[in-house]
Design a protein around this motif. Sequence first.
Motif, PDB file in Angstrom:
ATOM      1  N   GLU A   1       3.706  -3.636  -2.931  1.00 41.66           N
ATOM      2  CA  GLU A   1       2.321  -3.824  -3.494  1.00 41.66           C
ATOM      3  C   GLU A   1       1.936  -3.255  -2.568  1.00 41.66           C
ATOM      4  OE1 GLU A   1      -0.019  -5.306  -6.719  1.00 41.66           O
ATOM      5  OE2 GLU A   1       2.457  -5.392  -6.685  1.00 41.66           O
ATOM      6  N   GLU A   2       1.781  -3.666  -1.584  1.00 40.31           N
ATOM      7  CA  GLU A   2       0.744  -2.763  -0.477  1.00 40.31           C
ATOM      8  C   GLU A   2       0.343  -1.780  -0.878  1.00 40.31           C
ATOM      9  OE1 GLU A   2       0.655  -5.582   3.289  1.00 40.31           O
ATOM     10  OE2 GLU A   2       2.667  -4.301   3.027  1.00 40.31           O
ATOM     11  N   ILE A   3       2.104  -0.875  -0.625  1.00 40.88           N
ATOM     12  CA  ILE A   3       1.699   0.060  -1.458  1.00 40.88           C
ATOM     13  C   ILE A   3       1.307   0.645  -2.537  1.00 40.88           C
ATOM     14  CG2 ILE A   3       3.037   2.629  -1.732  1.00 40.88           C
ATOM     15  CD1 ILE A   3       5.318   1.197   0.301  1.00 40.88           C
ATOM     16  N   TYR A   4       1.082  -0.429  -3.803  1.00 43.96           N
ATOM     17  CA  TYR A   4       0.888   0.264  -4.945  1.00 43.96           C
ATOM     18  C   TYR A   4      -0.907   0.249  -4.981  1.00 43.96           C
ATOM     19  CZ  TYR A   4      -0.900  -1.131  -9.027  1.00 43.96           C
ATOM     20  OH  TYR A   4      -1.472  -1.205 -10.556  1.00 43.96           O
ATOM     21  N   GLU A   5      -0.777  -0.614  -3.817  1.00 44.94           N
ATOM     22  CA  GLU A   5      -2.411  -1.119  -3.707  1.00 44.94           C
ATOM     23  C   GLU A   5      -2.850   0.548  -3.653  1.00 44.94           C
ATOM     24  OE1 GLU A   5      -4.444  -3.100  -5.671  1.00 44.94           O
ATOM     25  OE2 GLU A   5      -3.549  -4.502  -6.182  1.00 44.94           O
ATOM     26  N   GLN A   6      -2.518   1.076  -2.338  1.00 45.44           N
ATOM     27  CA  GLN A   6      -2.924   2.307  -1.320  1.00 45.44           C
ATOM     28  C   GLN A   6      -3.080   3.065  -2.476  1.00 45.44           C
ATOM     29  OE1 GLN A   6      -4.465   2.458   1.630  1.00 45.44           O
ATOM     30  NE2 GLN A   6      -3.965   0.264   1.902  1.00 45.44           N
ATOM     31  N   VAL A   7      -1.913   3.484  -3.217  1.00 44.91           N
ATOM     32  CA  VAL A   7      -1.859   4.786  -3.497  1.00 44.91           C
ATOM     33  C   VAL A   7      -2.917   4.435  -5.224  1.00 44.91           C
ATOM     34  CG1 VAL A   7      -0.256   6.018  -5.222  1.00 44.91           C
ATOM     35  CG2 VAL A   7       0.845   4.998  -3.322  1.00 44.91           C
ATOM     36  N   VAL A   8      -3.182   3.660  -5.328  1.00 44.74           N
ATOM     37  CA  VAL A   8      -4.292   3.481  -6.463  1.00 44.74           C
ATOM     38  C   VAL A   8      -5.341   3.563  -5.860  1.00 44.74           C
ATOM     39  CG1 VAL A   8      -5.792   1.644  -8.267  1.00 44.74           C
ATOM     40  CG2 VAL A   8      -3.111   1.375  -7.818  1.00 44.74           C
ATOM     41  N   GLN A   9      -5.722   3.079  -5.096  1.00 47.67           N
ATOM     42  CA  GLN A   9      -6.863   3.630  -4.010  1.00 47.67           C
ATOM     43  C   GLN A   9      -6.819   5.184  -4.060  1.00 47.67           C
ATOM     44  OE1 GLN A   9      -8.360   1.181  -0.778  1.00 47.67           O
ATOM     45  NE2 GLN A   9      -8.031  -0.565  -2.069  1.00 47.67           N
ATOM     46  N   ILE A  10      -6.366   5.314  -3.131  1.00 50.16           N
ATOM     47  CA  ILE A  10      -6.220   7.329  -2.962  1.00 50.16           C
ATOM     48  C   ILE A  10      -5.927   7.638  -4.774  1.00 50.16           C
ATOM     49  CG2 ILE A  10      -4.641   8.860  -1.984  1.00 50.16           C
ATOM     50  CD1 ILE A  10      -3.394   6.684  -0.557  1.00 50.16           C
ATOM     51  N   LEU A  11      -5.804   7.481  -5.487  1.00 47.20           N
ATOM     52  CA  LEU A  11      -5.340   8.795  -6.351  1.00 47.20           C
ATOM     53  C   LEU A  11      -6.871   7.702  -7.275  1.00 47.20           C
ATOM     54  CD1 LEU A  11      -2.342   8.578  -7.622  1.00 47.20           C
ATOM     55  CD2 LEU A  11      -3.553  10.177  -6.235  1.00 47.20           C
ATOM     56  N   ASN A  12      -7.422   7.225  -6.733  1.00 44.18           N
ATOM     57  CA  ASN A  12      -8.765   6.353  -7.739  1.00 44.18           C
ATOM     58  C   ASN A  12      -8.355   6.076  -9.688  1.00 44.18           C
ATOM     59  OD1 ASN A  12     -11.027   5.236  -7.915  1.00 44.18           O
ATOM     60  ND2 ASN A  12     -11.907   7.001  -8.318  1.00 44.18           N
ATOM     61  N   LEU A  13      -7.490   5.357  -9.611  1.00 41.10           N
ATOM     62  CA  LEU A  13      -6.895   5.208 -10.905  1.00 41.10           C
ATOM     63  C   LEU A  13      -7.559   4.040 -11.558  1.00 41.10           C
ATOM     64  CD1 LEU A  13      -2.358   5.515 -10.418  1.00 41.10           C
ATOM     65  CD2 LEU A  13      -4.752   7.148 -11.074  1.00 41.10           C
ATOM     66  N   SER A  14      -8.359   4.541 -12.862  1.00 46.14           N
ATOM     67  CA  SER A  14      -9.008   3.647 -13.920  1.00 46.14           C
ATOM     68  C   SER A  14      -7.947   2.219 -14.374  1.00 46.14           C
ATOM     69  CB  SER A  14      -9.588   4.162 -14.870  1.00 46.14           C
ATOM     70  OG  SER A  14      -8.498   4.688 -15.913  1.00 46.14           O
ATOM     71  N   ASP A  15      -9.014   1.294 -14.716  1.00 44.73           N
ATOM     72  CA  ASP A  15      -7.932  -0.246 -15.027  1.00 44.73           C
ATOM     73  C   ASP A  15      -7.201   0.780 -16.367  1.00 44.73           C
ATOM     74  OD1 ASP A  15      -8.993  -1.566 -13.349  1.00 44.73           O
ATOM     75  OD2 ASP A  15     -10.400  -2.252 -14.230  1.00 44.73           O
ATOM     76  N   GLU A  16      -8.412   1.170 -17.341  1.00 43.89           N
ATOM     77  CA  GLU A  16      -7.222   1.940 -18.204  1.00 43.89           C
ATOM     78  C   GLU A  16      -5.767   2.436 -17.916  1.00 43.89           C
ATOM     79  OE1 GLU A  16      -8.108   4.638 -22.166  1.00 43.89           O
ATOM     80  OE2 GLU A  16      -9.497   4.751 -20.260  1.00 43.89           O
TER      81      GLU A  16
END
Length: 286
Positions: A32-47
């Motif tokens: 979960e921590e890795i997921y949150e960091q990757v989402v931030q790095i790639l700046n993925l949208s909610d969509e």
Amino acid sequence: MKKSNSVLPTFDSMLIPTIQALQTLGGSGTTEEIYEQVVQILNLSDEVLEILHGNTSQSEVKYRLSWSRTYLKKYGLVENSGRGVWSLVSTSVDIKKLDRKEIVRAVRESEKSKVIQTGTLEETVEPIEITEELAWHQQLHKLLLSLDPYAFERLAQRLLRESGFVQVQVTGKSGDGGIDGVGIARINGFLSFHVLFQCKRYQGSVSSSHIRDFRGAMQGRTDKGLFITTGTFTRDAIKEATRDGAPPIDLIDGEQLVQRLKELGLGVKIEMVESIEVDINWFAKI
């Protein structure tokens, strides 16, 4: 402000960001921590984050990220413990020298040499661990969605009891703001606090409005809430659950739910397969 990325990332495009995430986390982290960091790095949208993988409760991004971790493990850059913690094999890895195409090529070449059927080589496109994981995950998620609301509430009650809660009661009163039950969480046998929980047997994403409604129902009754769903939570829902100045609400999404059921052996049977290998080197040293 950087514009959110609305393009669904491929698993290989998340290989390097996964290494970056682990470096940011100090060399190790939970999925979960890795997921949150990757989402931030790639700046993925909610969509993008709300896209589900097939008929499962798992998001497509999390599914593809599991590919990324598996490939990095097979390549020898990361390892994982039995407690779901992933870590870098070496904290001095230089991401500038990593080539995602080379990682994919090397892993697939290695897999091809291991998979031999009828005397021919067969390429393993998808890691077998993920294929097996997805099969039982899909079956269990489908079963959870088929339960009637009362059965799902009883399942949540059993889940909490098996997790150490005491005096767990299912209320399920209509007009009670979605409060489905109450229990007492015990910490190390000394501390305890009351928890109100809500169960939502849901295919889609739980929004921030659902969290606000649940918190409103909690008002004046407890300082802690737990929201369990077979679906997922939007990013805004996650932010709302941990908003400063408001009673915190812990969230358990569909993916976490099936994993917890597996860990507790509730409705999931795990068969251990014995693997025997002859040690040729041992005999050579006699």
